[in-house]
Design an enzyme around this catalytic site. Structure first.
Site, PDB file in Angstrom:
ATOM      1  N   GLY A   9       0.773  -1.353   0.084  1.00  0.00           N
ATOM      2  CA  GLY A   9      -0.057   0.048   0.063  1.00  0.00           C
ATOM      3  C   GLY A   9       0.857   1.369   0.126  1.00  0.00           C
ATOM      4  O   GLY A   9       0.588   2.253   0.624  1.00  0.00           O
ATOM      5  N   ASP A  60      -3.302  -6.726  -6.519  1.00  0.00           N
ATOM      6  CA  ASP A  60      -4.417  -6.526  -5.665  1.00  0.00           C
ATOM      7  C   ASP A  60      -4.322  -7.588  -4.280  1.00  0.00           C
ATOM      8  O   ASP A  60      -3.940  -9.024  -4.569  1.00  0.00           O
ATOM      9  CB  ASP A  60      -5.896  -6.755  -6.084  1.00  0.00           C
ATOM     10  CG  ASP A  60      -6.865  -6.686  -5.252  1.00  0.00           C
ATOM     11  OD1 ASP A  60      -6.805  -6.872  -3.977  1.00  0.00           O
ATOM     12  OD2 ASP A  60      -8.067  -6.055  -5.646  1.00  0.00           O
ATOM     13  N   ASN A  87       1.119  -2.622   5.595  1.00  0.00           N
ATOM     14  CA  ASN A  87       0.283  -1.456   5.605  1.00  0.00           C
ATOM     15  C   ASN A  87      -0.840  -1.394   4.742  1.00  0.00           C
ATOM     16  O   ASN A  87      -1.961  -0.791   5.287  1.00  0.00           O
ATOM     17  CB  ASN A  87       1.223  -0.330   5.106  1.00  0.00           C
ATOM     18  CG  ASN A  87       0.449   1.012   4.828  1.00  0.00           C
ATOM     19  OD1 ASN A  87       0.133   1.832   5.705  1.00  0.00           O
ATOM     20  ND2 ASN A  87       0.327   1.419   3.603  1.00  0.00           N
ATOM     21  N   SER A 140      -4.253  -0.379  14.336  1.00  0.00           N
ATOM     22  CA  SER A 140      -4.837   0.851  14.531  1.00  0.00           C
ATOM     23  C   SER A 140      -5.570   1.105  16.084  1.00  0.00           C
ATOM     24  O   SER A 140      -5.811  -0.120  16.590  1.00  0.00           O
ATOM     25  CB  SER A 140      -6.299   1.038  13.725  1.00  0.00           C
ATOM     26  OG  SER A 140      -6.941   2.253  13.781  1.00  0.00           O
ATOM     27  N   TYR A 153     -14.755  -2.532  10.597  1.00  0.00           N
ATOM     28  CA  TYR A 153     -13.440  -2.301  10.630  1.00  0.00           C
ATOM     29  C   TYR A 153     -12.533  -2.459  11.680  1.00  0.00           C
ATOM     30  O   TYR A 153     -11.177  -3.003  11.615  1.00  0.00           O
ATOM     31  CB  TYR A 153     -13.313  -0.716  10.191  1.00  0.00           C
ATOM     32  CG  TYR A 153     -11.938  -0.022  10.079  1.00  0.00           C
ATOM     33  CD1 TYR A 153     -10.906  -0.477   9.248  1.00  0.00           C
ATOM     34  CD2 TYR A 153     -11.352   0.691  11.156  1.00  0.00           C
ATOM     35  CE1 TYR A 153      -9.610  -0.093   8.978  1.00  0.00           C
ATOM     36  CE2 TYR A 153     -10.004   1.395  11.050  1.00  0.00           C
ATOM     37  CZ  TYR A 153      -9.283   0.832   9.916  1.00  0.00           C
ATOM     38  OH  TYR A 153      -7.859   1.320  10.082  1.00  0.00           O
ATOM     39  N   GLY A 184      -3.676   6.455  15.812  1.00  0.00           N
ATOM     40  CA  GLY A 184      -5.027   7.177  15.906  1.00  0.00           C
ATOM     41  C   GLY A 184      -5.167   7.759  14.559  1.00  0.00           C
ATOM     42  O   GLY A 184      -4.688   7.339  13.593  1.00  0.00           O
ATOM     43  N   GLU A 189      -5.563   9.566   2.664  1.00  0.00           N
ATOM     44  CA  GLU A 189      -6.756   9.117   1.694  1.00  0.00           C
ATOM     45  C   GLU A 189      -7.902   8.539   2.443  1.00  0.00           C
ATOM     46  O   GLU A 189      -8.915   7.923   1.846  1.00  0.00           O
ATOM     47  CB  GLU A 189      -6.347   8.795   0.412  1.00  0.00           C
ATOM     48  CG  GLU A 189      -5.721   9.723  -0.362  1.00  0.00           C
ATOM     49  CD  GLU A 189      -5.296   9.331  -1.843  1.00  0.00           C
ATOM     50  OE1 GLU A 189      -5.741   7.995  -2.200  1.00  0.00           O
ATOM     51  OE2 GLU A 189      -4.338   9.820  -2.436  1.00  0.00           O
TER      52      GLU A 189
END
Ligand code: NDP
Ligand code: 8X3
Length: 264
Positions: A9, A60, A87, A140, A153, A184, A189
């Site tokens: 990514g 992909d 990532n 995350s 998510y 955080g 994007e």
């Protein structure tokens, strides 16, 4: 001889900033993503600025066969991978579960969990052969602190945390380190993708507060990967100063709005 890192990514946001920091630190890079023109542009930029070799791999990460084939067909010299930065990932939508779109769920599960597994399987095997390597997951705050409408998510990022621990155990006897950096809010994007191109809605996420930049995360990643061989930073939680947890964000007053603490 330069070390080799794979960054998944790398066409945008955190991955792109990580590629820039690692190139500046004398790594040669294998950069992945689906947008070929961005990979080619980054290769040209990093080659010019840092004289590093860049191998762009356009695929992909949800496609297991394509991922395996990409890594299997690397020239021998590129298979000596020192660092893998997992990532590539996304959030799609922000709806309560009973209104959620199962296609969005599949995209997040297939990218954030299965995509990470696809590339980790083949790259970790190469690292085990060489008894050396370091895998860093970009997880995350969402994996530790579930927030309303974050449902799937958040679940994918909790799975990334579980995989960090599991892989750390499995790879421990083989001299391969595994780390996690959990940021955080980072302005990339990410929100544009989550809100499917709605720029106004994406911009509101970062209104009246200073989020992390992709460069802040890349800086933290460089700290993690540049520790001595006997040190492993297993887990780093990196928050904007204005964010205490997944839901509490301190937004500064503007002439139009009173000071407030508000959720996303
Ligand atoms: P961006 O949208 O800017 O970047 C996401 C990257 O992931 C792009 O390079 C994209 O490349 C790649 N990607 C997405 N889907 C696929 C796929 N199917 N196959 C290959 N590559 C894919 O977002 P961020 O930089 O913010 O996100 C990077 C990571 O950081 C994600 O895992 C995200 O969950 C995590 N994160 C982000 C935070 C934030 O607030 N921004 C906070 C905490 C964690 P392409 O579209 O070219 O394929
Ligand atoms: C991205 C950060 O809190 O917007 O992982 O989900 S959050």
């Amino acid at each position: 001889m330069k070390k080799i890192a794979v960054v998944t990514g790398a066409t945008s946001g955190i991955g792109k900033a990580v590629a820039q920091v690692l190139a500046a630190q004398q790594f040669n890079l294998i950069l992945t993503g689906r947008r070929k023109e961005r990979l080619d542009a980054l290769k040209a930029e990093l080659g010019r600025k840092y004289k590093c070799d860049v191998l762009p791999l356009c695929f992909d990460i949800r496609d297991r066969e394509a991922t395996e084939q990409m890594i299997a067909s690397l020239p021998a010299v590129w298979k000596k991978i020192d660092v893998l930065v997992n990532n590539a990932g996304l959030s799609a939508g922000l709806e309560p579960l009973h209104e959620g779109n199962p296609d969005d769920w599949n995209q997040m599960i297939d990218t954030n969990i299965k995509g990470l597994l696809h590339i980790s399987r083949v790259v970790s095997a190469l690292m085990v052969e060489r008894r050396s390597g370091h895998i860093v997951h970009i997880s995350s705050i969402a994996g530790r602190d579930v927030y309303p409408r974050g449902n799937v998510y958040c679940a994918t990022k909790a799975a990334v945390d579980a995989l960090t621990l599991g892989m750390r155990m499995d790879l421990l006897p083989h001299g391969v380190k595994v780390s996690s950096i959990a940021p955080g809010m980072v302005e990339t994007e990410f929100s544009l993708v989550r809100f499917k191109g709605n720029q106004e809605r994406a911009a509101r996420v970062y209104e009246h507060m200073t989020p992390l930049s992709a460069a802040d995360v890349a800086d933290a990643l460089w700290y993690v990967v540049s520790r001595p061989a006997h040190v492993c930073v297993q887990d780093m939680l990196l928050m904007p100063s204005a964010q205490a947890n997944a839901t509490q964000v301190h937004r500064m007053p503007s002439p139009e709005s009173p000071m407030n603490d508000s959720s996303k």
